[in-house]
Design an enzyme around this catalytic site. Structure first.
Site, PDB file in Angstrom:
ATOM      1  N   HIS A  99       0.818  -1.216   0.000  1.00  0.00           N
ATOM      2  CA  HIS A  99       0.000   0.000   0.000  1.00  0.00           C
ATOM      3  C   HIS A  99       0.849   1.261   0.000  1.00  0.00           C
ATOM      4  CE1 HIS A  99      -3.208  -2.859   0.736  1.00  0.00           C
ATOM      5  NE2 HIS A  99      -3.941  -1.957   0.127  1.00  0.00           N
TER       6      HIS A  99
ATOM      7  N   CYS B  70     -10.524  -2.179  -9.831  1.00  0.00           N
ATOM      8  CA  CYS B  70      -9.883  -1.035  -9.171  1.00  0.00           C
ATOM      9  C   CYS B  70      -8.467  -1.336  -8.682  1.00  0.00           C
ATOM     10  CB  CYS B  70     -10.739  -0.531  -8.019  1.00  0.00           C
ATOM     11  SG  CYS B  70     -11.026  -1.758  -6.751  1.00  0.00           S
TER      12      CYS B  70
HETATM   13  C1  PEP Z   1      -6.905  -4.505  -4.545  1.00  0.00           C
HETATM   14  O1  PEP Z   1      -6.657  -5.403  -3.735  1.00  0.00           O
HETATM   15  O2  PEP Z   1      -6.726  -4.616  -5.774  1.00  0.00           O
HETATM   16  C2  PEP Z   1      -7.432  -3.221  -4.068  1.00  0.00           C
HETATM   17  C3  PEP Z   1      -7.820  -2.303  -4.898  1.00  0.00           C
HETATM   18  O3  PEP Z   1      -7.436  -3.016  -2.737  1.00  0.00           O
HETATM   19  P1  PEP Z   1      -6.121  -2.668  -1.885  1.00  0.00           P
HETATM   20  O4  PEP Z   1      -4.995  -2.442  -2.838  1.00  0.00           O
HETATM   21  O5  PEP Z   1      -6.458  -1.468  -1.090  1.00  0.00           O
HETATM   22  O6  PEP Z   1      -5.928  -3.878  -1.048  1.00  0.00           O
END
Ligand code: PEP
Ligand code: MG
Length: 762
Positions: A364, A680
């Site tokens: 992240h 996403c």
């Molecule tokens: C994902 O896992 O692709 C997502 C968009 O959520 P995060 O990156 O916040 O885990």
């Protein structure tokens, strides 16, 4: 054996440079294995041969001079086969080469093991003995263990040495990592230590001037005084709550800080030329070693106290040094593990690039750097952190490379490239107001992934068709306690208003994994398989209800909210979440009966990011309003690759045919069940990924703000039919490498090769 291993590892780590590290190593190995000779050869990839780096038993004059080709002799054989060689009569082996320069005539027995670091042969360790015998299995496995244990330490020492030599010769050092946000950065390294540990520190000698010793001693004494004050304050604060016996521990700490225990030793090391931090490291590590070697368990455990005291003093030394440092105008932030809070502290206008020694390019924190559009390279594990502080650097995050002390020619080349990158960037930006419409007229909804970088995002509202993923947890992570319902309501309203009337898909709290709340400690062995996302929210309905109510209230009078549930793995979780949402809705409906704006029931969707959720699409079609694919986690869980682990980051590839086939199947099933779907994850932010996704049928892609214009620009220049042909051939491949190659060819054939522009290999 373990104790000997530890002793050797510690002794090697205490050495200031590669030569003495290797000398210590061969002496200790020879001694502990009771042989007559131990030597270390290092691979020289430029000259394609091995060079004798250190020996105890061969002719010392041959060190640094004697070389043997990669495919020659027994040393070459060990490296070629990547396995040990254990011979009673070395000279009888057909690959044996007699070399008069090394004086090995007296030896018969020969045991050699390769030193392998990150799949690469770093060198070979050889032990030899006069007595003709095959070394025992135990001896062989000891040497293998030693080599594996010390490979990264030796690699590290070697890079340090190369760096020093390159610097003297005014040459550039190049290291490789894994790319996070793409781009080029040129600037000065600014090292930030997140969590101090002695292991982080390279030993460093000061220049020989007495004045610098005096300065370092002053620095150390100030740090000791500050640590003493810290202990006094702690002891006073705890005096009401702790019994006297427990408070006595502070007296012991104070005594350990006394000149007789610690001070004199450290100051002696400083006078021998070590800087304050290195001197402290040497003394603390040696004391810890002595305590650990004791039989008595009570005394053994005191090693932790010594280590703790050392770290506290170290903190004060580093704090004083940091206070004296100023941020360079073009700063490259270099750190062991980048954290969002570290990013929050540095001035963004000066921040050109980021290098993180550990951590994965899909973590992240990495996604945050992508959102900010700051070039970053992750997992540069061999970078000697302190040695690069203040040095000029170039980050080429397209090629995942880091250049230290770049030559003028290289700087010119990269400056030129940066200019061209800027021109391309301007081209992307010039179309930001235009529709994301393919050449054959298909509109693709481009949405924003928001929430991570609160300060700049709200201004991006006009770039996109709304927010496809609002990560609420990032805001929670900036707080010092769970925000109140009112605080949340105000914040959510601000977000919903900024994008109104476009939709905002708000994801409920997705903490866990690498997203931790400082005020809610969770210790788990496998955090990514643990208490994450919806699992946490359902276990804490009191917190979940607060969040849901705040969202519903914030949406009153606006109506552009959609709610997304993270990390769902089964139907019961969704039913339970929907029950709580209904409860929140009915309770608020009553409370708000007199209000002008009514509470509405928003659409609810699920994230498809755990493999099990893919097979529940028929159920989701009946239960929820939409779904959104989280390709970051889906890749992580499908490929069993921890997204934050730099050791395996090469394996994290969403272009792996299995991931592509899963994404394609999701699109097919959603269309069949008429369930609206979008994606996403970071794959949508990569033009190559966006092309494949559109071909699969995704008409809604959500991505970080810095990628929207680029993806739009690319999609506007392509036809869906061509993209579909490309997809067909990609889905038929058996490896990600092939998939990448095919997409790149497609990009070139469609006249978009400027997207692939790379600086020539330096
Ligand atoms: C994902 O896992 O692709 C997502 C968009 O959520 P995060 O990156 O916040 O885990
Ligand atoms: Mg996720």
């Amino acid at each position: 054996m373990l104790a000997i291993l530890r002793k050797i590892a510690q002794a090697v780590s205490q050495q200031p440079d590669l030569t003495s590290a290797l000398e210590t190593f061969v002496s200790l190995v020879k001694e502990s294995m009771k042989t007559q000779c131990c030597s270390v050869y290092f691979a020289d990839y430029n000259q394609e041969n091995f060079v004798l780096m250190a020996t105890k038993g061969l002719n010392p004059k041959a060190v640094g001079k004697f070389r043997i080709g990669f495919t020659e002799g027994l040393v070459g054989l060990v490296a070629q086969r990547e396995e040990p060689l254990n011979l009673a009569f070395a000279q009888d082996h057909p690959r044996f080469i007699y070399s008069p320069d090394v004086d090995e005539d007296n030896y018969n027995a020969f045991l050699a093991v390769p030193i392998v670091h990150q799949k690469k042969i770093l060198g070979v360790i050889v032990i030899q003995q006069n007595l003709a015998r095959v070394f025992s299995q135990d001896e062989e496995s000891f040497l293998i263990t030693l080599s594996a244990q010390l490979a990264s330490q030796l690699a590290h020492a070697e890079i340090s040495e190369i760096l020093k030599q390159d610097e003297k010769a005014h040459q550039t050092t190049c290291l490789k990592g894994a790319s996070g946000a793409p781009g080029i950065a040129i600037g000065e390294a600014f090292v930030v230590m997140p969590k101090l540990s002695f292991a982080n520190f390279e030993l460093k000698k000061t220049d020989l001037a007495v004045s610098s010793h005096i300065e370092q001693i002053k620095l150390f004494r100030q740090a000791v005084a500050a640590t003493r004050n810290e202990f006094s304050t702690m002891s006073q604060e705890l005096s009401d709550t702790l019994p006297n016996e427990a408070l006595a521990v502070f007296q012991v700490y104070q005594q350990l800080l006394d000149a007789k225990s610690l001070g004199q030793k450290v100051e002696k090391e400083i006078k021998q030329g070590w800087c304050a931090k290195s001197a402290l490291k040497r003394v603390i590590e040696s004391l810890v070693g002595q305590f650990m070697a004791m039989q008595d368990n009570y005394i053994k455990e005191r090693a932790i106290d010594v280590q703790d005291i050392g770290i506290r003093v170290l903190h004060h030394i580093v704090d004083t040094e940091c206070a004296l440092k100023t941020y360079p105008d073009s700063m490259i932030l270099v750190t062991d593990v980048l954290t969002p809070s570290m990013l929050a502290q540095v001035p963004k206008d000066k921040l050109m690039g980021i290098i993180s020694i550990s951590g994965g390019s899909n973590s992240h924190a990495s996604i945050l750097t992508k959102a900010l559009g700051i070039p970053a390279v992750w997992g540069v594990t061999d970078l000697p952190l302190l040695q690069v502080d203040g040095k000029e650097m170039i980050i080429d995050a397209y090629a995942s490379k880091v250049y230290i002390s770049p030559s003028n020619i290289l700087k010119q080349e990269y400056s030129q490239f940066k200019k061209q990158e800027g021109i391309l960037h301007d081209q992307f930006e010039s179309e930001y107001q235009l529709d994301a419409c393919t050449l054959d007229g298909e509109h693709i909804q481009l949405l924003l992934n928001a929430g991570l970088e609160v300060s700049t995002e709200l201004t991006n509202a006009h770039f996109c068709d709304g927010v496809g993923l609002y990560r609420t947890e990032a805001w929670f992570m900036q707080k010092s306690q769970f925000p109140t319902q009112l605080e949340q309501e105000n914040w959510y309203r601000e977000v919903l208003t900024s994008y109104h009337p476009s939709p905002v898909i708000m994801r409920t709290l997705d903490i866990g994994g690498d997203k931790v709340l400082s005020y809610f400690d969770v210790e788990e062995e496998n955090p990514f398989l643990g208490w994450r996302g919806i699992r946490f929210s359902l276990d804490h309905p009191e917190l979940f209800l607060e969040q849901l109510k705040a969202m519903l209230k914030a949406n009153a009078g606006l109506g552009n909210l959609k709610i997304l549930l993270p990390m769902v793995t089964n139907v019961t979780e969704v039913e339970e979440a929907q029950r709580l949402l209904k409860q929140a809705y009915f309770e608020l409906e009553d409370e708000w009966a007199d209000q002008f704006y009514k509470i509405e029931q928003p659409e609810v969707g699920v994230m498809l990011e755990v493999p099990s959720s893919i097979f529940l699409l028929p159920e989701w079609a009946k239960k929820v309003d939409f779904c959104s694919v989280g390709s970051n986690d889906l890749t992580q869980y499908l490929l069993a690759v921890d997204r934050t682990n730099s050791q395996v980051s090469e394996l994290f590839d969403p272009y792996h045919p299995s991931v592509l086939r899963a994404l394609n199947q999701i699109a097919q099933n959603c269309m069949q069940h008429e369930l609206p779907f979008s994606l996403c994850g970071e794959l949508a932010a990569d033009p190559e990924g966006a092309i494949l996704l559109v071909a699969m049928g995704y008409r809604s892609l959500s991505m970080n703000p810095s990628s929207i214009n680029k993806v739009k620009w690319v999609l506007r220049r392509l036809k869906i039919t061509d993209m579909e042909d490309l997809l067909k051939s990609c889905l038929g491949q058996s490896s990600a490498i092939e998939v990448h190659r095919i997409i790149r060819n497609f990009i070139i054939l469609n006249g978009l090769s400027q997207l692939l522009y790379k600086v020539k290999e330096a």
